[in-house]
Design a protein around this motif. Structure first.
Motif, PDB file in Angstrom:
ATOM      1  N   ASP A  88     -25.585 -17.388  -1.795  1.00 56.71           N
ATOM      2  CA  ASP A  88     -24.483 -16.442  -1.679  1.00 56.71           C
ATOM      3  C   ASP A  88     -23.342 -17.119  -0.961  1.00 56.71           C
ATOM      4  N   VAL A  89     -22.128 -16.726  -1.315  1.00 56.37           N
ATOM      5  CA  VAL A  89     -20.947 -17.174  -0.604  1.00 56.37           C
ATOM      6  C   VAL A  89     -20.049 -15.953  -0.427  1.00 56.37           C
ATOM      7  N   LEU A  90     -19.387 -15.892   0.726  1.00 52.55           N
ATOM      8  CA  LEU A  90     -18.528 -14.764   1.056  1.00 52.55           C
ATOM      9  C   LEU A  90     -17.131 -15.283   1.351  1.00 52.55           C
ATOM     10  N   TYR A  91     -16.145 -14.735   0.657  1.00 50.48           N
ATOM     11  CA  TYR A  91     -14.753 -15.123   0.858  1.00 50.48           C
ATOM     12  C   TYR A  91     -13.946 -13.921   1.335  1.00 50.48           C
ATOM     13  N   ARG A  92     -12.972 -14.194   2.191  1.00 48.55           N
ATOM     14  CA  ARG A  92     -12.006 -13.166   2.577  1.00 48.55           C
ATOM     15  C   ARG A  92     -10.720 -13.459   1.830  1.00 48.55           C
ATOM     16  N   TYR A  93     -10.120 -12.408   1.281  1.00 49.35           N
ATOM     17  CA  TYR A  93      -8.865 -12.592   0.556  1.00 49.35           C
ATOM     18  C   TYR A  93      -7.724 -11.911   1.307  1.00 49.35           C
ATOM     19  N   GLY A  94      -6.503 -12.340   1.010  1.00 49.22           N
ATOM     20  CA  GLY A  94      -5.326 -11.791   1.681  1.00 49.22           C
ATOM     21  C   GLY A  94      -4.728 -10.633   0.911  1.00 49.22           C
ATOM     22  N   VAL A  95      -4.028 -10.951  -0.157  1.00 50.57           N
ATOM     23  CA  VAL A  95      -3.363  -9.950  -0.977  1.00 50.57           C
ATOM     24  C   VAL A  95      -4.399  -9.266  -1.873  1.00 50.57           C
ATOM     25  N   PRO A  96      -4.413  -7.926  -1.908  1.00 50.68           N
ATOM     26  CA  PRO A  96      -5.375  -7.252  -2.796  1.00 50.68           C
ATOM     27  C   PRO A  96      -5.189  -7.703  -4.246  1.00 50.68           C
ATOM     28  N   PRO A  97      -6.282  -7.823  -4.993  1.00 51.16           N
ATOM     29  CA  PRO A  97      -6.182  -8.300  -6.373  1.00 51.16           C
ATOM     30  C   PRO A  97      -5.422  -7.318  -7.266  1.00 51.16           C
ATOM     31  N   THR A  98      -4.666  -7.876  -8.188  1.00 52.89           N
ATOM     32  CA  THR A  98      -3.945  -7.053  -9.161  1.00 52.89           C
ATOM     33  C   THR A  98      -4.918  -6.638 -10.264  1.00 52.89           C
ATOM     34  N   GLU A  99      -4.442  -5.771 -11.129  1.00 49.14           N
ATOM     35  CA  GLU A  99      -5.284  -5.344 -12.250  1.00 49.14           C
ATOM     36  C   GLU A  99      -5.662  -6.536 -13.124  1.00 49.14           C
ATOM     37  N   ALA A 100      -4.697  -7.432 -13.351  1.00 48.76           N
ATOM     38  CA  ALA A 100      -4.964  -8.612 -14.179  1.00 48.76           C
ATOM     39  C   ALA A 100      -6.015  -9.519 -13.526  1.00 48.76           C
ATOM     40  N   SER A 101      -5.928  -9.691 -12.198  1.00 50.63           N
ATOM     41  CA  SER A 101      -6.899 -10.563 -11.545  1.00 50.63           C
ATOM     42  C   SER A 101      -8.281  -9.907 -11.481  1.00 50.63           C
ATOM     43  N   VAL A 102      -8.340  -8.579 -11.392  1.00 53.73           N
ATOM     44  CA  VAL A 102      -9.645  -7.897 -11.424  1.00 53.73           C
ATOM     45  C   VAL A 102     -10.291  -8.082 -12.796  1.00 53.73           C
ATOM     46  N   LEU A 103      -9.497  -8.000 -13.844  1.00 50.71           N
ATOM     47  CA  LEU A 103     -10.027  -8.229 -15.192  1.00 50.71           C
ATOM     48  C   LEU A 103     -10.499  -9.673 -15.351  1.00 50.71           C
ATOM     49  N   ALA A 104      -9.749 -10.620 -14.793  1.00 55.15           N
ATOM     50  CA  ALA A 104     -10.148 -12.028 -14.852  1.00 55.15           C
ATOM     51  C   ALA A 104     -11.411 -12.265 -14.022  1.00 55.15           C
ATOM     52  N   MET A 105     -11.539 -11.568 -12.899  1.00 55.87           N
ATOM     53  CA  MET A 105     -12.739 -11.705 -12.077  1.00 55.87           C
ATOM     54  C   MET A 105     -13.957 -11.144 -12.803  1.00 55.87           C
ATOM     55  N   ALA A 106     -13.762 -10.144 -13.628  1.00 54.38           N
ATOM     56  CA  ALA A 106     -14.867  -9.601 -14.417  1.00 54.38           C
ATOM     57  C   ALA A 106     -15.393 -10.663 -15.378  1.00 54.38           C
ATOM     58  N   LYS A 107     -14.515 -11.513 -15.860  1.00 54.11           N
ATOM     59  CA  LYS A 107     -14.947 -12.601 -16.746  1.00 54.11           C
ATOM     60  C   LYS A 107     -15.710 -13.676 -15.975  1.00 54.11           C
ATOM     61  N   VAL A 108     -15.424 -13.820 -14.680  1.00 55.69           N
ATOM     62  CA  VAL A 108     -16.163 -14.773 -13.851  1.00 55.69           C
ATOM     63  C   VAL A 108     -17.635 -14.367 -13.815  1.00 55.69           C
ATOM     64  N   ARG A 109     -17.900 -13.075 -13.844  1.00 62.47           N
ATOM     65  CA  ARG A 109     -19.284 -12.594 -13.832  1.00 62.47           C
ATOM     66  C   ARG A 109     -20.051 -13.027 -15.075  1.00 62.47           C
ATOM     67  N   GLU A 110     -19.328 -13.379 -16.135  1.00 61.69           N
ATOM     68  CA  GLU A 110     -19.964 -13.808 -17.376  1.00 61.69           C
ATOM     69  C   GLU A 110     -20.304 -15.302 -17.387  1.00 61.69           C
ATOM     70  N   VAL A 111     -19.842 -16.030 -16.375  1.00 58.98           N
ATOM     71  CA  VAL A 111     -20.122 -17.467 -16.293  1.00 58.98           C
ATOM     72  C   VAL A 111     -21.613 -17.656 -16.035  1.00 58.98           C
ATOM     73  N   TYR A 112     -22.228 -18.539 -16.825  1.00 55.64           N
ATOM     74  CA  TYR A 112     -23.656 -18.798 -16.696  1.00 55.64           C
ATOM     75  C   TYR A 112     -23.943 -19.363 -15.312  1.00 55.64           C
ATOM     76  N   GLY A 113     -24.751 -18.681 -14.535  1.00 53.69           N
ATOM     77  CA  GLY A 113     -25.075 -19.097 -13.177  1.00 53.69           C
ATOM     78  C   GLY A 113     -24.570 -18.115 -12.137  1.00 53.69           C
ATOM     79  N   VAL A 114     -23.550 -17.328 -12.467  1.00 49.31           N
ATOM     80  CA  VAL A 114     -23.081 -16.293 -11.553  1.00 49.31           C
ATOM     81  C   VAL A 114     -23.997 -15.092 -11.743  1.00 49.31           C
ATOM     82  N   ARG A 115     -24.675 -14.707 -10.675  1.00 50.37           N
ATOM     83  CA  ARG A 115     -25.664 -13.636 -10.790  1.00 50.37           C
ATOM     84  C   ARG A 115     -25.103 -12.272 -10.389  1.00 50.37           C
ATOM     85  N   HIS A 116     -24.243 -12.234  -9.369  1.00 51.82           N
ATOM     86  CA  HIS A 116     -23.734 -10.953  -8.890  1.00 51.82           C
ATOM     87  C   HIS A 116     -22.412 -11.182  -8.167  1.00 51.82           C
ATOM     88  N   MET A 117     -21.515 -10.209  -8.264  1.00 52.13           N
ATOM     89  CA  MET A 117     -20.252 -10.273  -7.547  1.00 52.13           C
ATOM     90  C   MET A 117     -19.975  -8.899  -6.965  1.00 52.13           C
TER      91      MET A 117
END
Length: 87
Positions: free
Chosen positions: A5-34
């Motif tokens: 597990d890794v934990l990151y703190r972010y500054g600016v809240p994610p935009t709608e576009a970045s939330v959609l892009a982060m959803a695609k990160v979950r599809e990367v082989y090896g990413v188990r949970h976000m």
């Protein structure tokens, strides 16, 4: 499989576009949970370390548009023991 597990703190809240892009990160082989915690401004990623490394996870989130400020410790270290009084 080595699960990490890794934990990151972010500054600016994610935009709608970045939330959609982060959803695609979950599809990367090896990413188990976000998990995104908006109250604490953190994102926790569980991944298979035999497939991915922490710098790759970091870069995937940065490319998704997340404003990562720092990597947070997953656990707080225990406080140092109290000194024993000499008798």
């Amino acid at each position: 499989m080595t699960q990490l597990d890794v934990l990151y703190r972010y500054g600016v809240p994610p935009t709608e576009a970045s939330v959609l892009a982060m959803a695609k990160v979950r599809e990367v082989y090896g990413v188990r949970h976000m998990a995104l915690d908006e109250a604490k401004k953190t994102v926790r990623i569980e991944y298979d370390a035999s497939r991915l490394t922490e710098p790759v996870i970091f870069e995937l989130l940065r490319r998704a548009g997340l404003d990562i400020v720092e990597t947070m410790p997953m656990f707080t270290p225990p406080p140092p023991p109290e000194p024993v009084a000499a008798t």
